[in-house]
Design an enzyme around this catalytic site. Sequence first.
Site, PDB file in Angstrom:
ATOM      1  N   TRP A  79      -7.328  43.183 -12.233  1.00 23.55           N
ATOM      2  CA  TRP A  79      -7.838  42.711 -13.521  1.00 23.55           C
ATOM      3  C   TRP A  79      -6.717  41.906 -13.905  1.00 23.55           C
ATOM      4  O   TRP A  79      -5.668  42.248 -13.780  1.00 23.55           O
ATOM      5  CB  TRP A  79      -7.976  43.939 -14.463  1.00 23.55           C
ATOM      6  CG  TRP A  79      -8.440  43.280 -15.798  1.00 23.55           C
ATOM      7  CD1 TRP A  79      -9.854  42.442 -16.071  1.00 23.55           C
ATOM      8  CD2 TRP A  79      -7.849  43.547 -17.222  1.00 23.55           C
ATOM      9  NE1 TRP A  79      -9.544  42.225 -17.542  1.00 23.55           N
ATOM     10  CE2 TRP A  79      -8.597  43.033 -18.260  1.00 23.55           C
ATOM     11  CE3 TRP A  79      -6.697  44.385 -17.703  1.00 23.55           C
ATOM     12  CZ2 TRP A  79      -8.238  42.995 -19.563  1.00 23.55           C
ATOM     13  CZ3 TRP A  79      -6.531  44.415 -18.886  1.00 23.55           C
ATOM     14  CH2 TRP A  79      -7.396  43.622 -19.868  1.00 23.55           C
ATOM     15  N   LYS A 128     -16.373  49.524 -23.371  1.00 23.95           N
ATOM     16  CA  LYS A 128     -17.684  49.633 -22.399  1.00 23.95           C
ATOM     17  C   LYS A 128     -18.554  50.765 -22.560  1.00 23.95           C
ATOM     18  O   LYS A 128     -19.593  50.673 -22.791  1.00 23.95           O
ATOM     19  CB  LYS A 128     -17.309  49.618 -21.016  1.00 23.95           C
ATOM     20  CG  LYS A 128     -16.182  48.817 -20.567  1.00 23.95           C
ATOM     21  CD  LYS A 128     -16.525  47.415 -20.398  1.00 23.95           C
ATOM     22  CE  LYS A 128     -15.118  46.756 -19.999  1.00 23.95           C
ATOM     23  NZ  LYS A 128     -14.735  45.372 -20.283  1.00 23.95           N
ATOM     24  N   ASP A 143      -5.607  53.137 -15.504  1.00 29.00           N
ATOM     25  CA  ASP A 143      -6.355  52.299 -16.538  1.00 29.00           C
ATOM     26  C   ASP A 143      -7.599  53.060 -16.424  1.00 29.00           C
ATOM     27  O   ASP A 143      -8.421  52.742 -15.279  1.00 29.00           O
ATOM     28  CB  ASP A 143      -6.242  50.734 -16.095  1.00 29.00           C
ATOM     29  CG  ASP A 143      -6.859  49.946 -17.071  1.00 29.00           C
ATOM     30  OD1 ASP A 143      -7.568  50.378 -18.101  1.00 29.00           O
ATOM     31  OD2 ASP A 143      -6.747  48.833 -16.984  1.00 29.00           O
TER      32      ASP A 143
HETATM   33  C1  LMR Z   1     -13.519  41.631 -17.942  1.00 28.19           C
HETATM   34  O1  LMR Z   1     -12.990  41.843 -16.931  1.00 28.19           O
HETATM   35  O2  LMR Z   1     -14.266  40.810 -17.734  1.00 28.19           O
HETATM   36  C2  LMR Z   1     -13.468  42.589 -19.439  1.00 28.19           C
HETATM   37  O3  LMR Z   1     -12.703  43.433 -19.073  1.00 28.19           O
HETATM   38  C3  LMR Z   1     -12.959  41.370 -20.278  1.00 28.19           C
HETATM   39  C4  LMR Z   1     -11.816  40.977 -20.214  1.00 28.19           C
HETATM   40  O4  LMR Z   1     -10.851  41.256 -21.174  1.00 28.19           O
HETATM   41  O5  LMR Z   1     -11.174  40.607 -19.349  1.00 28.19           O
END
Ligand code: LMR
Length: 416
Positions: A133, A251, A215
């Site tokens: 992420w 979520k 996480d």
């Molecule tokens: C995503 O990965 O699209 C979501 O978790 C929103 C974000 O904050 O990036």
Amino acid sequence: MSRFAKVEQGPPIEVFALNQQFQADTFPNKVSLGVGAYRTNEGQPWVLPVVRAAEKALAADEKLNKEYLPVLGLETFSTAATKMLLGADSPAIKENRGFGVQCLSGTGCLRVGAEFLARILNYHVFYYSKPTWENHKLVFNNAGFKEPKEYRYWSESTRGLDLNGLIEDLDKAPENSVVILHACAHNPTGCDPTQEQWAKIADVMEKRKLFPFFDSAYQGFASGDLEKDAWAVRYFVSRGFELVCAQSFAKNFGLYNERVGNLTFVVKNPEVVPKVKSQVTLLIRGMYSNPPSHGARIVNHVFADPALYEQWKGCIQTMSSRIIEMRKALRAALEKLKTPGDWSHITSQIGMFSYTGLNEKQSLHMIEKHHIYMLKSGRISMCGLTPNNVEYVAKAIYETVTNCDTRGVATLGHKL
Ligand code: LMR
């Protein structure tokens, strides 16, 4: 001349910029596969019925007021959230060495946890999966970590976990490095280690004295089963690791903008708990003083009412099943069209996202030509697919991989 004149323009946050671009697009068949937020079969956001019920009950409760929460948040919420993560019969909870602190959703938990590790324990190296992420790096850097390092995770050739690469990288990590691990439904790849692979990851982390920072953004949302999605965290606890875990309720409760999260700590010795809490208190006091109550009260209300809790488990089943159905539908539509490449990864991946294998050029082509909004890494949010748009999306992918530079897919799909 303004003092601010020398400020340089920062880069946009891809996922949110994409959302704005999508909103501004007037094309009738546009599709949003960018931001990870649940949509119904009709493509609409969903406020869970249990959330509506909790909000009505809270609004009617005259005993509730708007006084400050404690710096560490609503304790009944944190206790319930920690129990949900570690399990009702967790020895760490029974021995008073597992506890939670309310923070501002998953990101806030990551920030508070990372600040604690950087400032109080003086850890300065952190490892994140390649890819991960995109916010992990920013949060840890801003929290005071000095050395970001990647560990290999995704193998393009197998479209799965690069376990050997991962172990090799962690085997070289300096002692006390913090390793960010996705508890389940890895973002963006949708590819999780198996239980045997987790055991190997735990072995190398134990050997190298590395610190696990989980996480957990999708407990229950990934498989529909709260226990299954918490397996990895519980396994590390059972192996005797001390750890922290950022738990988001964005979520699985659909509480995206309420920013409700729980930062769980598991320590070896209950005697350190008051000291740890006192330092976390100072960190939070210096950042935002204390958290808002609304989101935490909603979750707390649902957790405290057995009937609502069962209903909530039904809601996460609904969400996870719809995503699984959309995975099957997209794969079937791509295969029916005889789209070049192997698309089995669409159904073998888990959770909110799919790593399609489309390269950057192809992903941009999907936006420009087909008005289908997705990240340039090729990540799509499965939640944006519906029975009404899945054929359109499959046809667009077909056109894109047929007519637009296929190098990215060629490395993924050996059948090309
Ligand atoms: C995503 O990965 O699209 C979501 O978790 C929103 C974000 O904050 O990036």
